[in-house]
Design a protein around this motif. Structure first.
Motif, PDB file in Angstrom:
ATOM      1  N   LYS A   1       0.827  -1.207   0.000  1.00 37.16           N
ATOM      2  CA  LYS A   1       0.000   0.000   0.000  1.00 37.16           C
ATOM      3  C   LYS A   1       0.869   1.269   0.000  1.00 37.16           C
ATOM      4  O   LYS A   1       0.564   2.238  -0.686  1.00 37.16           O
TER       5      LYS A   1
ATOM      6  N   TRP B   1      -0.512   4.188   7.259  1.00 37.83           N
ATOM      7  CA  TRP B   1      -0.059   2.803   7.039  1.00 37.83           C
ATOM      8  C   TRP B   1       0.927   2.379   8.125  1.00 37.83           C
ATOM      9  O   TRP B   1       0.950   1.212   8.516  1.00 37.83           O
TER      10      TRP B   1
ATOM     11  N   PHE C   1      -1.183   1.360  10.989  1.00 34.47           N
ATOM     12  CA  PHE C   1      -1.731   0.014  10.769  1.00 34.47           C
ATOM     13  C   PHE C   1      -0.663  -1.047  11.012  1.00 34.47           C
ATOM     14  O   PHE C   1      -0.908  -2.082  11.644  1.00 34.47           O
TER      15      PHE C   1
ATOM     16  N   ILE D   1      -6.869   0.313  10.954  1.00 36.94           N
ATOM     17  CA  ILE D   1      -6.847   1.060   9.701  1.00 36.94           C
ATOM     18  C   ILE D   1      -7.616   2.382   9.871  1.00 36.94           C
ATOM     19  O   ILE D   1      -8.747   2.388  10.319  1.00 36.94           O
ATOM     20  N   GLU D   2      -6.963   3.501   9.499  1.00 34.43           N
ATOM     21  CA  GLU D   2      -7.673   4.788   9.479  1.00 34.43           C
ATOM     22  C   GLU D   2      -8.046   5.142   8.044  1.00 34.43           C
ATOM     23  O   GLU D   2      -7.617   4.467   7.104  1.00 34.43           O
ATOM     24  N   ASP D   3      -8.804   6.211   7.877  1.00 31.38           N
ATOM     25  CA  ASP D   3      -9.161   6.684   6.533  1.00 31.38           C
ATOM     26  C   ASP D   3      -7.941   7.189   5.793  1.00 31.38           C
ATOM     27  O   ASP D   3      -7.285   8.112   6.254  1.00 31.38           O
ATOM     28  N   THR D   4      -7.642   6.605   4.629  1.00 26.24           N
ATOM     29  CA  THR D   4      -6.592   7.194   3.808  1.00 26.24           C
ATOM     30  C   THR D   4      -7.236   8.235   2.901  1.00 26.24           C
ATOM     31  O   THR D   4      -8.436   8.234   2.718  1.00 26.24           O
TER      32      THR D   4
END
Lengths: 216, 216
Positions: free
Chosen positions: B85, B203, B206, B212-215
């Motif tokens: 990612k 990332w 994570f 996981i947060e909002d990308t």
């Protein structure tokens, strides 16, 4: 265990189809919100973007689970790894649809598309390109994907035309300058949407052939 | 086989460090090319972007190989999936540095930073933010990443300031309109670079926490 695994793989595909649909709906709505200067609809899209983000996280979580649960065979692994990449592009298209909607709110109900004529055309082409790229991806149709990818040149030409239109309008000096800059930003978002649709095709290509091309 | 696998994991980390360095160098050069209106340097950055793209592909290929070769344990898997990612964000920062350089060529040697004063400040903040985010990622330093992430607000405020400056310049009507629109596009690229630096932090989060947060 294998049964569960296969069910999860199917679920992954269904979730990608759902996410593709949500993104397409959001893009279609943002076109309408801009064109009709529909404030309620624009706000609805901005709020709705959260569902797309949530689905992205769910898909990522499922990909990680699938990778961990059972050693995937090469083709399954390609499906999972590609899903992990393609959700980024889908999510970005959703974001940009929300950004366009947010920007639409700044025109205070005027119909800007009468001023910058190429923006609605650009929206139409982007909308179709995204639709074709997503459909190609979920149906694994490389030829359809190639046709979607070819539309990106059209989007880039339209961006230059929008920019030239904005320069001409600014030269005339009759239009609100802030609005003009916002048209340009919207066109830039649309150009990026085209790039993300191209990426979707490139991930499809990798899925089908194992060859990686340049993403944008 | 385990020895080879561990060596490959180490290699993955080294390649990420290399890619981060290349991206940082490219961004630093693009700042210089813009500020000094150095055409040769700008062309060099555009050409050099291919090395960043190639490295992205090599990293992706290594991630796929690592996933396939041996069932990774949960933490290794997180390292691999996150690398898959994070390279997207690194590559996009490289792309945007190249886009800025390409756009710098359109000013024909004028010193535009004297006109739009906030652009060099925005470049400086973005450069620092990217540096901190990349260093935080490769050294797995969550606190440092958090500080990098916090700089994104500053980038967003600077974008608004650049936009206001451009509106004022256009109102005066003395500056070339095309140049003004190109300043805005450069500021938009810088704003996106800030978003990608934020993604790198997310990332990292994570990788360290599994959340996981909002990308963006």
């Amino acid at each position: 265990m294998r049964v569960q695994y296969n069910e999860d793989l199917k679920k992954l595909n269904d979730m990608l189809v759902d996410m593709g649909n949500l993104v397409e709906i959001s893009l279609e709505k943002s076109k309408k919100a801009f064109k009709e200067q529909d404030k309620t609809l624009a706000e609805d899209i901005v709020r709705g973007d959260q569902s797309i983000n949530n689905l992205e996280h769910d898909i990522e979580a499922l990909c990680f689970k699938l990778m961990l649960r059972q050693q995937p065979v090469a083709t399954d692994l390609r499906v999972i790894a590609t899903a992990l990449k393609v959700v980024t592009d889908l999510e970005r298209i959703g974001d940009q649809a929300a950004d366009i909607s947010e920007m639409s709110l700044s025109f205070n109900g005027k119909y800007p598309y009468k001023t910058v004529e190429h923006i609605p055309t650009m929206m139409k082409v982007c909308r179709e390109m995204v639709h074709e790229a997503i459909r190609a991806y979920v149906t694994k149709d490389l030829e359809r994907g190639k046709r979607a990818d070819a539309m990106d040149d059209q989007v880039d030409v339209l961006f230059s035309e929008v920019k030239a239109e904005i320069v001409a309008i600014l030269k005339e000096g009759k239009e609100n300058i802030d609005d003009c800059l916002n048209y340009l930003i919207i066109a830039k978002y649309l150009e990026r949407i085209g790039d993300h649709a191209t990426n979707i095709y490139e991930w499809l290509e990798f899925l089908m052939t194992g060859e990686i091309e340049d993403t944008q």
